[in-house]
Design an enzyme around this catalytic site. Structure first.
Site, PDB file in Angstrom:
ATOM      1  N   SER A 226      38.963  45.373  36.914  1.00 19.70           N
ATOM      2  CA  SER A 226      38.553  43.966  36.985  1.00 19.70           C
ATOM      3  C   SER A 226      37.047  43.790  36.833  1.00 19.70           C
ATOM      4  O   SER A 226      36.585  42.821  36.231  1.00 19.70           O
ATOM      5  CB  SER A 226      39.013  43.356  38.314  1.00 19.70           C
ATOM      6  OG  SER A 226      40.413  43.434  38.444  1.00 19.70           O
ATOM      7  N   HIS A 281      34.158  42.236  41.073  1.00 20.80           N
ATOM      8  CA  HIS A 281      34.127  41.202  40.033  1.00 20.80           C
ATOM      9  C   HIS A 281      32.700  40.693  39.825  1.00 20.80           C
ATOM     10  O   HIS A 281      32.229  40.574  38.689  1.00 20.80           O
ATOM     11  CB  HIS A 281      35.033  40.033  40.424  1.00 20.80           C
ATOM     12  CG  HIS A 281      36.475  40.403  40.511  1.00 20.80           C
ATOM     13  ND1 HIS A 281      37.449  39.514  40.920  1.00 20.80           N
ATOM     14  CD2 HIS A 281      37.115  41.566  40.259  1.00 20.80           C
ATOM     15  CE1 HIS A 281      38.623  40.113  40.906  1.00 20.80           C
ATOM     16  NE2 HIS A 281      38.454  41.356  40.513  1.00 20.80           N
TER      17      HIS A 281
END
Length: 335
Positions: A226, A281
């Site tokens: 991610s 992230h």
């Protein structure tokens, strides 16, 4: 009168033959617009470049029913193909081509996920454990396979976990969502910026995301790509910024809104769930933007007087981020 009749017959035959050739040409062009599995790396897709920096990476002249406004100077490529009835490949992987880093890494991610399921089933407590809501193996299995663990990285110097965790996923839901998003944008980015730029952005931003996660979440076992995917979005924001005057205005605004909405949506979902690594992230997004200044394509470099400063700034910023990681890792106490 006889020769004239013969001339007319000859011209008529030539006209018929030309119409036949034109019809054949139209058929070939029409078939080239039926984008299916046989188009990989050739035909319609071949006009775009091979994603490795060969060709101009963009539109090469008329034909194939392309929207010529999309073929702006420098080879910009829109996020999605502009077709009225896209096929399945267009829906899930716009600008797909098989000889790409994106396709290769997708296959690797799937293969390693299957291996982790097998390892969990044979050597640990199962491929699908009850306390994993993502539908996958246990934390012990993921640690064995190379998940991020701050104590192991800091105390045992297992820095390779910052890389191996990019190929691991917590479960079926995790890998499905990641690969769907990856396929939606990465093929486009690879054709825009070239294969090696996407490879570098993927790993540099993914590792940076894992670095921030290791520092900020020392008790979490983290896996997934991610951070790398967020890094691609960060690099795309930089690409839009650097080429704002060279991308068609409507397209630039739409893409900017799409990317910002994806980032906002991920932040909202991440804020509502405790098992999502938001620091990975965020770290990947920021580092993707920093290294993007060095790696994304400037469509008209001759009209960008600061291009060298942008390139140097991206390198210096990346070195600074990685240096700060090692300082912070050992400056703050952790388990």
């Amino acid at each position: 009168e006889g020769p004239a009749e013969g001339d007319r017959g000859t011209h008529a035959a030539k006209g018929c033959e030309q119409r036949k050739l034109d019809h054949q040409h139209f058929s070939v062009v029409s078939m080239a617009n039926i984008h299916g599995l046989g188009d990989f790396g050739q035909g319609y897709y071949g006009a775009i470049g091979d994603g490795a920096g060969n060709g101009n990476g963009g539109w090469q002249g008329p034909g194939y029913g392309l929207d010529q406004e999309a073929g702006v100077v420098g080879g910009h490529l829109p996020l999605t193909r502009r077709t009225m009835l896209p096929d399945l490949i267009d829906l899930f992987a716009p600008w797909f081509f098989i000889r790409s880093f994106t396709f290769f890494i997708t296959c690797v991610e799937i293969a390693i996920f299957l291996v982790s399921m097998y390892v969990g089933q044979v050597y640990f407590d199962g491929a699908l454990v009850k306390n994993n809501e993502m539908g996958g193996p246990s934390e012990e299995t993921l640690l064995f396979m190379g998940a991020v663990s701050t104590p192991l990285i800091k105390n045992s110097y297992q820095f390779w976990r910052l890389i191996t965790s990019l190929f691991l996923h917590a479960g079926i839901l995790h890998i499905t969502s990641n690969l769907l998003f990856f396929s939606q944008c990465a093929y486009t980015f690879e054709r825009r910026w070239g294969r090696y730029s996407v490879i570098l952005i993927f790993f540099i931003s993914g590792i940076a995301g894992n670095m921030l996660s290791a520092i900020g979440n020392p008790d979490m076992t983290a896996v997934g790509a991610s951070g790398a995917l967020a890094g691609l979005l960060g690099a795309d924001l930089v690409y839009i910024y650097l080429n704002w005057n060279f991308i068609p205005a409507r397209e630039a605004h739409v893409e900017l809104c799409v990317v910002c909405m994806i980032i906002l949506l991920n932040a909202m979902i991440g804020g509502s769930k405790s098992n999502i690594d938001n620091l990975a992230h965020f770290g990947g997004l920021v580092e993707g933007g920093i290294c993007g200044f060095s790696l994304v394509k400037i469509l008209v470099p001759d009209q960008e007087p600061n291009k060298d400063a942008f390139r140097r700034g991206g390198v210096i910023g990346t070195v600074a981020v990685y240096s700060l990681f090692f300082i912070a890792l050992y400056a703050f106490p952790s388990a």
